[in-house]
Every structure is written in structure tokens, then in C-alpha cells.
Scaffold this motif. Structure first.
Motif, PDB file in Angstrom:
ATOM      1  N   SER A 251       0.813  -1.226   0.000  1.00  0.00           N
ATOM      2  CA  SER A 251       0.000   0.000   0.000  1.00  0.00           C
ATOM      3  C   SER A 251       0.841   1.268   0.000  1.00  0.00           C
ATOM      4  CB  SER A 251      -0.942   0.010   1.205  1.00  0.00           C
ATOM      5  OG  SER A 251      -1.899  -1.010   1.075  1.00  0.00           O
ATOM      6  N   LYS A 252       1.951   1.260   0.721  1.00  0.00           N
ATOM      7  CA  LYS A 252       2.819   2.441   0.756  1.00  0.00           C
ATOM      8  C   LYS A 252       3.378   2.757  -0.625  1.00  0.00           C
ATOM      9  CE  LYS A 252       6.817   4.564   3.029  1.00  0.00           C
ATOM     10  NZ  LYS A 252       6.631   5.707   2.177  1.00  0.00           N
ATOM     11  N   GLN A 253       3.831   1.734  -1.326  1.00  0.00           N
ATOM     12  CA  GLN A 253       4.385   1.936  -2.662  1.00  0.00           C
ATOM     13  C   GLN A 253       3.326   2.478  -3.621  1.00  0.00           C
ATOM     14  OE1 GLN A 253       5.724  -2.175  -2.821  1.00  0.00           O
ATOM     15  NE2 GLN A 253       7.838  -1.469  -3.086  1.00  0.00           N
ATOM     16  N   VAL A 254       2.126   1.951  -3.542  1.00  0.00           N
ATOM     17  CA  VAL A 254       1.053   2.413  -4.430  1.00  0.00           C
ATOM     18  C   VAL A 254       0.627   3.832  -4.057  1.00  0.00           C
ATOM     19  CG1 VAL A 254      -1.326   1.998  -5.185  1.00  0.00           C
ATOM     20  CG2 VAL A 254       0.268   0.075  -4.905  1.00  0.00           C
ATOM     21  N   ALA A 255       0.495   4.095  -2.775  1.00  0.00           N
ATOM     22  CA  ALA A 255       0.124   5.443  -2.333  1.00  0.00           C
ATOM     23  C   ALA A 255       1.164   6.460  -2.792  1.00  0.00           C
ATOM     24  CB  ALA A 255      -0.025   5.476  -0.813  1.00  0.00           C
ATOM     25  N   ASP A 256       2.440   6.128  -2.660  1.00  0.00           N
ATOM     26  CA  ASP A 256       3.504   7.032  -3.114  1.00  0.00           C
ATOM     27  C   ASP A 256       3.413   7.265  -4.619  1.00  0.00           C
ATOM     28  OD1 ASP A 256       4.452   7.242  -0.528  1.00  0.00           O
ATOM     29  OD2 ASP A 256       6.145   5.869  -0.832  1.00  0.00           O
ATOM     30  N   ALA A 257       3.161   6.197  -5.377  1.00  0.00           N
ATOM     31  CA  ALA A 257       3.075   6.315  -6.840  1.00  0.00           C
ATOM     32  C   ALA A 257       1.896   7.192  -7.257  1.00  0.00           C
ATOM     33  CB  ALA A 257       2.947   4.934  -7.478  1.00  0.00           C
ATOM     34  N   LEU A 258       0.795   7.130  -6.496  1.00  0.00           N
ATOM     35  CA  LEU A 258      -0.401   7.909  -6.830  1.00  0.00           C
ATOM     36  C   LEU A 258      -0.425   9.283  -6.170  1.00  0.00           C
ATOM     37  CD1 LEU A 258      -3.122   5.110  -6.558  1.00  0.00           C
ATOM     38  CD2 LEU A 258      -2.024   5.995  -8.635  1.00  0.00           C
TER      39      LEU A 258
ATOM     40  N   ILE B  83      -9.587   3.583   2.432  1.00  0.00           N
ATOM     41  CA  ILE B  83     -10.958   4.072   2.248  1.00  0.00           C
ATOM     42  C   ILE B  83     -11.509   3.598   0.911  1.00  0.00           C
ATOM     43  CG2 ILE B  83     -12.360   6.158   1.884  1.00  0.00           C
ATOM     44  CD1 ILE B  83     -10.477   7.502   4.013  1.00  0.00           C
ATOM     45  N   TRP B  84     -10.704   3.690  -0.155  1.00  0.00           N
ATOM     46  CA  TRP B  84     -11.137   3.230  -1.477  1.00  0.00           C
ATOM     47  C   TRP B  84     -11.510   1.749  -1.448  1.00  0.00           C
ATOM     48  CZ3 TRP B  84      -7.063   5.578  -5.351  1.00  0.00           C
ATOM     49  CH2 TRP B  84      -7.193   6.970  -5.380  1.00  0.00           C
ATOM     50  N   ARG B  85     -10.707   0.950  -0.722  1.00  0.00           N
ATOM     51  CA  ARG B  85     -10.996  -0.482  -0.655  1.00  0.00           C
ATOM     52  C   ARG B  85     -12.305  -0.733   0.085  1.00  0.00           C
ATOM     53  NH1 ARG B  85      -5.434  -0.750   0.650  1.00  0.00           N
ATOM     54  NH2 ARG B  85      -5.963  -1.068   2.844  1.00  0.00           N
ATOM     55  N   SER B  86     -12.501  -0.062   1.207  1.00  0.00           N
ATOM     56  CA  SER B  86     -13.691  -0.321   2.024  1.00  0.00           C
ATOM     57  C   SER B  86     -14.969   0.225   1.391  1.00  0.00           C
ATOM     58  CB  SER B  86     -13.512   0.227   3.435  1.00  0.00           C
ATOM     59  OG  SER B  86     -13.422   1.620   3.413  1.00  0.00           O
ATOM     60  N   THR B  87     -14.872   1.335   0.676  1.00  0.00           N
ATOM     61  CA  THR B  87     -16.059   1.932   0.062  1.00  0.00           C
ATOM     62  C   THR B  87     -16.236   1.528  -1.398  1.00  0.00           C
ATOM     63  OG1 THR B  87     -14.849   3.925  -0.643  1.00  0.00           O
ATOM     64  CG2 THR B  87     -15.911   3.976   1.549  1.00  0.00           C
ATOM     65  N   LYS B  88     -15.209   0.865  -1.954  1.00  0.00           N
ATOM     66  CA  LYS B  88     -15.215   0.481  -3.372  1.00  0.00           C
ATOM     67  C   LYS B  88     -15.400   1.702  -4.274  1.00  0.00           C
ATOM     68  CE  LYS B  88     -16.961  -4.187  -2.489  1.00  0.00           C
ATOM     69  NZ  LYS B  88     -16.374  -4.308  -1.218  1.00  0.00           N
ATOM     70  N   ARG B  89     -14.814   2.807  -3.847  1.00  0.00           N
ATOM     71  CA  ARG B  89     -14.957   4.062  -4.594  1.00  0.00           C
ATOM     72  C   ARG B  89     -14.327   3.972  -5.984  1.00  0.00           C
ATOM     73  NH1 ARG B  89     -13.953  10.246  -2.724  1.00  0.00           N
ATOM     74  NH2 ARG B  89     -14.347  11.116  -4.761  1.00  0.00           N
ATOM     75  N   TYR B  90     -13.141   3.385  -6.059  1.00  0.00           N
ATOM     76  CA  TYR B  90     -12.458   3.214  -7.337  1.00  0.00           C
ATOM     77  C   TYR B  90     -12.187   1.739  -7.562  1.00  0.00           C
ATOM     78  CZ  TYR B  90     -11.652   8.238  -7.316  1.00  0.00           C
ATOM     79  OH  TYR B  90     -11.816   9.580  -7.296  1.00  0.00           O
ATOM     80  N   ASN B  91     -12.171   1.349  -8.822  1.00  0.00           N
ATOM     81  CA  ASN B  91     -11.922  -0.042  -9.163  1.00  0.00           C
ATOM     82  C   ASN B  91     -10.420  -0.273  -9.300  1.00  0.00           C
ATOM     83  OD1 ASN B  91     -12.257  -2.705  -9.889  1.00  0.00           O
ATOM     84  ND2 ASN B  91     -12.635  -2.221 -12.035  1.00  0.00           N
TER      85      ASN B  91
END
Length: 85
Positions: free
Chosen positions: A29-36, A45-53
């Protein structure tokens, strides 16, 4: 459910259907968060709410993402310059 097993570097399902000999690179998750450019909490939050695919993999309590899925996620949200304006 399917049972997976690896034999000589090749992954098979229980019905002997060939899956893939290539292991995909996984990001945390840290690597992805840094990339984005976002916080790790935002991904949660995105995972729990399914806001983005943005597909993810659960391994025990750990979350991982494939490089291909993250690249696809970014590509799908890229707006070409000729559509701006």
C-alpha cells in the motif's frame, strides 16, 4: 473453489488448467500510495467503500497490488491533452 499448486515453476488449478508460469510483481500500500501521490489511508478508504476499481490481493492481513493493475488504473484516468479545454 479451485486448488492451486506449482509444479516446475508452473501454476495449475486443480482441474489441470494452465494459469501462468510468470510471477507478477506485487506492491504494498505504501508503494502504491507514493506512486499515486495519496496517503495509505486513502487507499484503505477506497478499498472499504469500493470508490475506485483498483483491484487488490489479500494475503492474510496484508494487501498487495499488481504493477499491471496500478498502471492500468493510472492509464484509465489519464486525460489526453487534446480533450482539455
Amino acid at each position: 473453489y479451485f486448488t492451486y499448486y506449482i509444479k516446475q515453476g508452473i501454476c495449475f488449478m486443480s482441474e489441470n488448467i494452465f494459469l501462468s508460469a510468470k510471477i507478477k510483481t506485487l506492491l504494498n500500500s505504501k508503494q502504491v500510495a507514493d506512486a499515486l501521490g495519496i496517503k495509505e489511508e486513502t487507499l484503505q478508504i477506497w478499498r472499504s467503500t469500493k470508490r475506485y476499481n483498483l483491484p487488490y490481493i489479500k494475503i492474510g492481513g496484508r494487501v498487495r497490488y499488481t504493477v499491471e493493475d496500478v498502471e492500468k488504473f493510472i492509464h484509465e484516468r489519464t486525460i489526453p491533452l487534446d480533450t482539455i479545454g
